[in-house]
Enzyme design. Structure first.
Site, PDB file in Angstrom:
ATOM      1  NE  ARG A 120      -4.001  -1.999   2.305  1.00 27.38           N
ATOM      2  CZ  ARG A 120      -3.964  -3.190   2.876  1.00 27.38           C
ATOM      3  NH1 ARG A 120      -2.884  -3.571   3.523  1.00 27.38           N
ATOM      4  NH2 ARG A 120      -4.998  -4.008   2.808  1.00 27.38           N
ATOM      5  CG  HIS A 135      -6.004  -0.342   5.972  1.00 27.64           C
ATOM      6  ND1 HIS A 135      -6.658  -1.512   6.269  1.00 27.64           N
ATOM      7  CD2 HIS A 135      -6.160  -0.162   4.640  1.00 27.64           C
ATOM      8  CE1 HIS A 135      -7.193  -2.009   5.166  1.00 27.64           C
ATOM      9  NE2 HIS A 135      -6.899  -1.210   4.162  1.00 27.64           N
TER      10      HIS A 135
END
EC number: 1.1.1.27
Length: 332
Positions: free
Chosen positions: A106, A193
């Protein structure tokens, strides 16, 4: 006389009233549309606006939803690449951005998406200066920070979807292990996250029974039941889904609707979402990470102070340092 005039006679001239709960979704990719349908099916808005730069895709998605208006409570669904369509939104969900490729972390996505945000965020602010920004695009913690900086909004009105989904994945896996509904399994994933998220083993419980009192090694290396594997499955979950179907959509869409519901209904529910954590749990830098937060009509109203074990706190600080390392290289 037109058919309409023959059929309907006006008793009074209606004054245009603004929508109370207008929700905008920016980006009509897989995540954006899953978020849109989840919000619609939960009757969370009286108007839904969609925005994207891909005009044909945008028009097609909007028409497809409009054709189902009979089956929804929300009949006003609008779409345009011009941000004026988003005016006076209560919540703006930002899902736009470059999609994570198979095997791509990410964090890798970051500068690609920062450049996209430089266009999106000022446009949202222009038309909905009082909205609550809900950032979903990855890497979500860094992009929530970016949205906060670019918007000039107070921190309580810029929220990242964060580990709301990671915690849901964790509770689903707990439920599978014990043959229980996930809502009866309590556990929190906090921090980033993504790859450096932190499982708060000390808080994992069922019906108030702390599982660590039953298994003191839970989450540690010497655990015969290998609970650590459960957290690994949470971290790997998205990569696994991307490998199998090319993207993630349904669970994140439902997670977004869960957050929107708490905001528009003023539920004061506690969610693990991304917020500014500077000065908490030993975090020194200006970073956004997920911790338990209270969501309501004004946005993120309160933060819950978790009791973390030293090891858990250490992991959180490490997570923050990883993000700060990337953030300080960004050109905003």
């Amino acid at each position: 006389m037109s058919t309409q005039e023959k059929l309907i006679s006006h008793v009074m001239k209606e004054e245009p009233v603004g929508c109370r709960n207008k929700v905008t979704v920016v980006g009509v990719g897989m995540v954006g549309m899953a978020s849109a349908i989840s919000v619609l099916l939960k009757d969370l808005c009286d108007e839904l606006a969609l925005v994207d730069v891909m005009e044909d895709k945008l028009k097609g998605e909007a028409m497809d939803l409009q054709h189902g208006a009979l089956f929804l409570k929300t009949h006003k669904i609008v779409a345009d690449k011009d941000y004026s369509v988003t005016a006076n939104s209560k919540v703006v969900v930002v899902t736009a951005g470059a999609r994570q490729q198979e095997g791509e972390s990410r964090l890798n996505l970051v500068q690609r998406n920062v450049n996209i945000f430089k266009f999106i965020i000022p446009n949202i602010v222009k038309y909905s200066p009082n909205c609550i920004l809900l950032v979903v695009s990855n890497p979500v913690d860094i992009l929530t920070y970016v949205a906060w900086k670019l918007s000039g909004f107070p921190r309580h009105r810029v929220i990242g979807s964060g580990t709301n989904l990671d915690s849901a994945r964790f509770r689903h896996l707990m439920g599978e292990k014990f043959h229980l509904h996930p809502s009866s399994c309590h556990g929190w994933i906090v921090g980033e996250h993504g790859d450096s998220s932190v499982a708060v083993w000390s808080g994992v419980n069922i019906a108030g029974v702390s599982l660590q009192t039953l298994n003191p090694n839970m989450g540690a290396d010497g655990d015969s039941e290998n609970w650590k594997e459960l957290h690994k499955k949470v971290v790997d979950g998205a990569y696994e889904v991307i490998k199998l179907k090319g993207y993630t959509s349904w669970a994140i869409g439902m997670s977004v609707a869960d957050l929107v519901e708490s905001i528009v209904k003023n539920l004061h529910k506690v969610h693990p979402v991304s917020t500014l954590v500077q000065g908490m749990h030993g975090v020194k830098d200006e970073v956004f990470l997920s911790i338990p937060c209270v969501l309501g009509n004004s946005g993120l109203t309160d933060v819950i102070h978790m009791t973390l074990k030293p090891e858990e706190e250490k992991q959180l600080v490490k997570s923050a340092e990883t993000l700060w390392g990337v953030q300080k290289e960004l050109t905003l």
